[in-house]
Design a protein around this motif. Structure first.
Motif, PDB file in Angstrom:
ATOM      1  N   LEU A  64       0.831  -1.197   0.000  1.00  0.00           N
ATOM      2  CA  LEU A  64       0.000   0.000   0.000  1.00  0.00           C
ATOM      3  C   LEU A  64       0.871   1.255   0.000  1.00  0.00           C
ATOM      4  O   LEU A  64       1.937   1.273   0.610  1.00  0.00           O
ATOM      5  N   HIS A  65       0.406   2.308  -0.680  1.00  0.00           N
ATOM      6  CA  HIS A  65       1.100   3.595  -0.706  1.00  0.00           C
ATOM      7  C   HIS A  65       0.146   4.655  -0.170  1.00  0.00           C
ATOM      8  O   HIS A  65      -0.871   4.953  -0.797  1.00  0.00           O
ATOM      9  N   LYS A  66       0.445   5.228   0.970  1.00  0.00           N
ATOM     10  CA  LYS A  66      -0.417   6.268   1.518  1.00  0.00           C
ATOM     11  C   LYS A  66      -0.245   7.544   0.703  1.00  0.00           C
ATOM     12  O   LYS A  66       0.865   8.039   0.546  1.00  0.00           O
ATOM     13  N   PRO A  67      -1.328   8.097   0.168  1.00  0.00           N
ATOM     14  CA  PRO A  67      -1.214   9.345  -0.606  1.00  0.00           C
ATOM     15  C   PRO A  67      -1.067  10.545   0.312  1.00  0.00           C
ATOM     16  O   PRO A  67      -1.713  10.623   1.364  1.00  0.00           O
ATOM     17  N   HIS A  68      -0.236  11.487  -0.080  1.00  0.00           N
ATOM     18  CA  HIS A  68      -0.025  12.690   0.727  1.00  0.00           C
ATOM     19  C   HIS A  68      -0.379  13.977  -0.006  1.00  0.00           C
ATOM     20  O   HIS A  68      -0.819  14.936   0.617  1.00  0.00           O
ATOM     21  N   LEU A  69      -0.177  13.999  -1.324  1.00  0.00           N
ATOM     22  CA  LEU A  69      -0.512  15.194  -2.105  1.00  0.00           C
ATOM     23  C   LEU A  69      -1.245  14.783  -3.373  1.00  0.00           C
ATOM     24  O   LEU A  69      -0.983  13.709  -3.937  1.00  0.00           O
ATOM     25  N   PHE A  70      -2.137  15.641  -3.810  1.00  0.00           N
ATOM     26  CA  PHE A  70      -2.839  15.432  -5.066  1.00  0.00           C
ATOM     27  C   PHE A  70      -2.552  16.608  -5.978  1.00  0.00           C
ATOM     28  O   PHE A  70      -2.733  17.765  -5.591  1.00  0.00           O
ATOM     29  N   VAL A  71      -2.095  16.330  -7.196  1.00  0.00           N
ATOM     30  CA  VAL A  71      -1.657  17.363  -8.133  1.00  0.00           C
ATOM     31  C   VAL A  71      -2.593  17.374  -9.337  1.00  0.00           C
ATOM     32  O   VAL A  71      -2.891  16.324  -9.904  1.00  0.00           O
ATOM     33  N   LEU A  72      -3.019  18.552  -9.740  1.00  0.00           N
ATOM     34  CA  LEU A  72      -3.889  18.700 -10.899  1.00  0.00           C
ATOM     35  C   LEU A  72      -3.283  19.717 -11.848  1.00  0.00           C
ATOM     36  O   LEU A  72      -2.909  20.819 -11.438  1.00  0.00           O
ATOM     37  N   THR A  73      -3.161  19.338 -13.121  1.00  0.00           N
ATOM     38  CA  THR A  73      -2.578  20.226 -14.124  1.00  0.00           C
ATOM     39  C   THR A  73      -3.601  20.554 -15.209  1.00  0.00           C
ATOM     40  O   THR A  73      -4.593  19.860 -15.385  1.00  0.00           O
ATOM     41  N   ASN A 198      -4.230  14.161 -16.314  1.00  0.00           N
ATOM     42  CA  ASN A 198      -4.170  15.525 -15.789  1.00  0.00           C
ATOM     43  C   ASN A 198      -4.014  15.569 -14.272  1.00  0.00           C
ATOM     44  O   ASN A 198      -4.036  16.648 -13.672  1.00  0.00           O
ATOM     45  N   ALA A 199      -3.879  14.404 -13.632  1.00  0.00           N
ATOM     46  CA  ALA A 199      -3.782  14.377 -12.179  1.00  0.00           C
ATOM     47  C   ALA A 199      -2.708  13.394 -11.740  1.00  0.00           C
ATOM     48  O   ALA A 199      -2.383  12.438 -12.451  1.00  0.00           O
ATOM     49  N   LEU A 200      -2.166  13.644 -10.559  1.00  0.00           N
ATOM     50  CA  LEU A 200      -1.064  12.829 -10.052  1.00  0.00           C
ATOM     51  C   LEU A 200      -1.179  12.703  -8.535  1.00  0.00           C
ATOM     52  O   LEU A 200      -1.371  13.699  -7.835  1.00  0.00           O
ATOM     53  N   ILE A 201      -1.064  11.468  -8.050  1.00  0.00           N
ATOM     54  CA  ILE A 201      -1.014  11.209  -6.609  1.00  0.00           C
ATOM     55  C   ILE A 201       0.442  11.067  -6.217  1.00  0.00           C
ATOM     56  O   ILE A 201       1.206  10.357  -6.874  1.00  0.00           O
ATOM     57  N   VAL A 202       0.815  11.716  -5.119  1.00  0.00           N
ATOM     58  CA  VAL A 202       2.188  11.672  -4.641  1.00  0.00           C
ATOM     59  C   VAL A 202       2.213  11.050  -3.247  1.00  0.00           C
ATOM     60  O   VAL A 202       1.515  11.519  -2.347  1.00  0.00           O
ATOM     61  N   SER A 203       3.010  10.018  -3.089  1.00  0.00           N
ATOM     62  CA  SER A 203       3.244   9.419  -1.779  1.00  0.00           C
ATOM     63  C   SER A 203       4.634   9.819  -1.313  1.00  0.00           C
ATOM     64  O   SER A 203       5.633   9.501  -1.967  1.00  0.00           O
ATOM     65  N   ALA A 204       4.686  10.538  -0.192  1.00  0.00           N
ATOM     66  CA  ALA A 204       5.962  11.019   0.344  1.00  0.00           C
ATOM     67  C   ALA A 204       5.864  11.052   1.866  1.00  0.00           C
ATOM     68  O   ALA A 204       5.647  12.110   2.468  1.00  0.00           O
ATOM     69  N   PRO A 205       6.000   9.912   2.525  1.00  0.00           N
ATOM     70  CA  PRO A 205       5.717   9.812   3.958  1.00  0.00           C
ATOM     71  C   PRO A 205       6.748  10.441   4.878  1.00  0.00           C
ATOM     72  O   PRO A 205       6.458  10.644   6.056  1.00  0.00           O
ATOM     73  N   ASP A 206       7.939  10.763   4.374  1.00  0.00           N
ATOM     74  CA  ASP A 206       9.018  11.195   5.261  1.00  0.00           C
ATOM     75  C   ASP A 206       9.408  12.657   5.116  1.00  0.00           C
ATOM     76  O   ASP A 206      10.443  13.079   5.631  1.00  0.00           O
ATOM     77  N   VAL A 207       8.586  13.443   4.394  1.00  0.00           N
ATOM     78  CA  VAL A 207       8.924  14.855   4.221  1.00  0.00           C
ATOM     79  C   VAL A 207       7.712  15.725   4.543  1.00  0.00           C
ATOM     80  O   VAL A 207       6.562  15.277   4.457  1.00  0.00           O
ATOM     81  N   ASP A 208       7.981  16.960   4.919  1.00  0.00           N
ATOM     82  CA  ASP A 208       6.940  17.939   5.207  1.00  0.00           C
ATOM     83  C   ASP A 208       6.108  18.179   3.937  1.00  0.00           C
ATOM     84  O   ASP A 208       6.631  18.610   2.910  1.00  0.00           O
ATOM     85  N   SER A 209       4.821  17.886   4.008  1.00  0.00           N
ATOM     86  CA  SER A 209       3.975  17.973   2.821  1.00  0.00           C
ATOM     87  C   SER A 209       3.879  19.394   2.271  1.00  0.00           C
ATOM     88  O   SER A 209       3.832  19.598   1.056  1.00  0.00           O
TER      89      SER A 209
END
Length: 381
Positions: A64-73, A198-209
């Protein structure tokens, strides 16, 4: 209606095309054969599932990948842009998406077209683990949120009107992305005319969102929007205890105005997604009533949940908000809200087929009580 990303919890979710691990090159997600899926609570009865042979088998769930940010272009992601995001420090995994608002059963619904084999890894465990759910999506069904299905009247296995013809409700499932209420396959998304990549999910558990959000905005074209989903906060902020001075909360006059406004709509019908002035859903009624008192409230339940401090139910006062977790596909999700009326009663817009009414407070699925701070509410996006 434009598809707008909202902070704190994104109003969108993403579709699946690529899975990017830190340090790896971008590559298409692999699809492996698997046995015919067994029935689940969300896809339900086996005899009502789509035959497995009607679509490519969905790959089994791995990590599993916990999502942290959602990007829309505004334009589709290119491989060059994906590489820019993938190389940012702390990015563990990425998932491409097609995202748009479509009309489903006469309702405007935030929708994602996804690759079921890879997108499933970014959803809550109970959703991700259901092979039958994702096989149904791969076969052409639409999976809708429990809130849209239960409160909005979209019953399982029913066919509903879509932009390109009828769509079958194959499952109830939470994406974990707030107000995203429908998920379809990439192929179905093409027939519906969804934008591509047009959208991107970013999983980044170890950095300040928030710091990562700013880096992504600098790396991508102007007009890009980035919203936190499950934000990672800097360590000092995680330990801060919020103080709420008396002046932080609504005045007695504001509370009276909000309650009278809500009561003026007694008997009006519940309509999923409605914001008034004649029809409302649960959070739409809250937003409208509080607006009459000059309080700017966010639109959806999980955002209204963070508009002030929590107080014990025994200390609830008129004008406080009461919340419930009623979604079996994601037990942690805030799915319903009502306004405390006093004397153990609440005013609420319950669900499709019902009307705005005053009723006794019940504790089945009870999540908590929030005392609204207009200052805090205005900051929620």
């Amino acid at each position: 209606m434009p598809f707008i990303v909202v902070a704190l919890v994104a109003v969108l979710t993403a579709d699946v095309l690529l899975l990017v691990q830190s340090g790896e090159r971008l590559r298409p997600a692999a699809t492996r054969p698997q046995p015919t899926p067994k029935p689940s609570l969300m896809a339900q009865h086996q005899q009502q599932q789509r035959p497995a042979e009607t679509a490519e088998p969905v790959a089994p769930l791995k990590k599993l990948h916990k999502p942290h940010l959602f990007v829309l272009t505004r334009k589709p992601f290119t491989n060059e842009l994906l590489q820019k995001v993938a190389k940012l420090r702390g990015v563990r995994a990425l998932e491409l998406a097609d995202a748009a608002s479509i009309t489903l059963d006469g309702k405007r619904v935030q929708t994602l077209a996804v690759n079921p084999s890879t997108f499933r890894a970014y959803t809550p465990k109970v959703t991700a683990s259901s092979d039958a759910l994702w096989q149904n999506v791969a076969a052409g069904d639409v999976a809708v949120s429990f809130v849209l299905g239960n409160d909005g009247g979209l019953s399982l296995h029913r066919k509903v009107a879509g932009p390109a013809g009828p769509l079958r409700i194959g499952a109830y499932a939470t994406t974990g992305f707030g107000a995203v209420d429908a998920v379809v396959s990439k192929d179905v998304g093409r027939t519906l005319g969804l934008p591509h990549d047009n959208a991107l999910i970013v999983s980044a558990p170890d950095v300040d969102s928030e710091a990562l959000r700013k880096k992504i905005l600098r790396a991508l074209p102007k007009g890009t929007q980035v919203a936190p989903v499950n934000p990672v906060l800097p360590q000092p902020q995680q330990k801060v205890v919020q103080n709420w001075p008396a002046g932080s909360f609504m005045t007695a006059d504001q509370i009276t105005v909000a309650l009278k406004a809500a009561a003026s709509k007694l008997g009006r019908p519940y309509v999923w997604g409605a914001e008034g002035p004649d029809t409302f859903d649960c959070s739409g009624l809250v937003q409208w009533a509080f607006a009459q008192a000059g309080v700017r409230m966010p639109r959806v339940t999980h955002q209204q949940w963070v508009t002030g401090p929590q107080v014990p139910l025994s200390q609830a006062q008129p004008g406080d908000l009461i919340f419930w977790r009623l979604d079996p596909t994601n037990p942690g999700y805030i799915s319903h809200v009502a306004i405390y009326w006093g004397d153990g009663k609440m005013i609420q817009a319950p669900r499709t087929g019902d009307v705005i009414k005053i009723s006794p407070v019940h504790t089945r699925g009870f999540a908590g009580v929030v005392r609204v701070s207009p200052i805090a509410a205005a900051k929620v996006r």
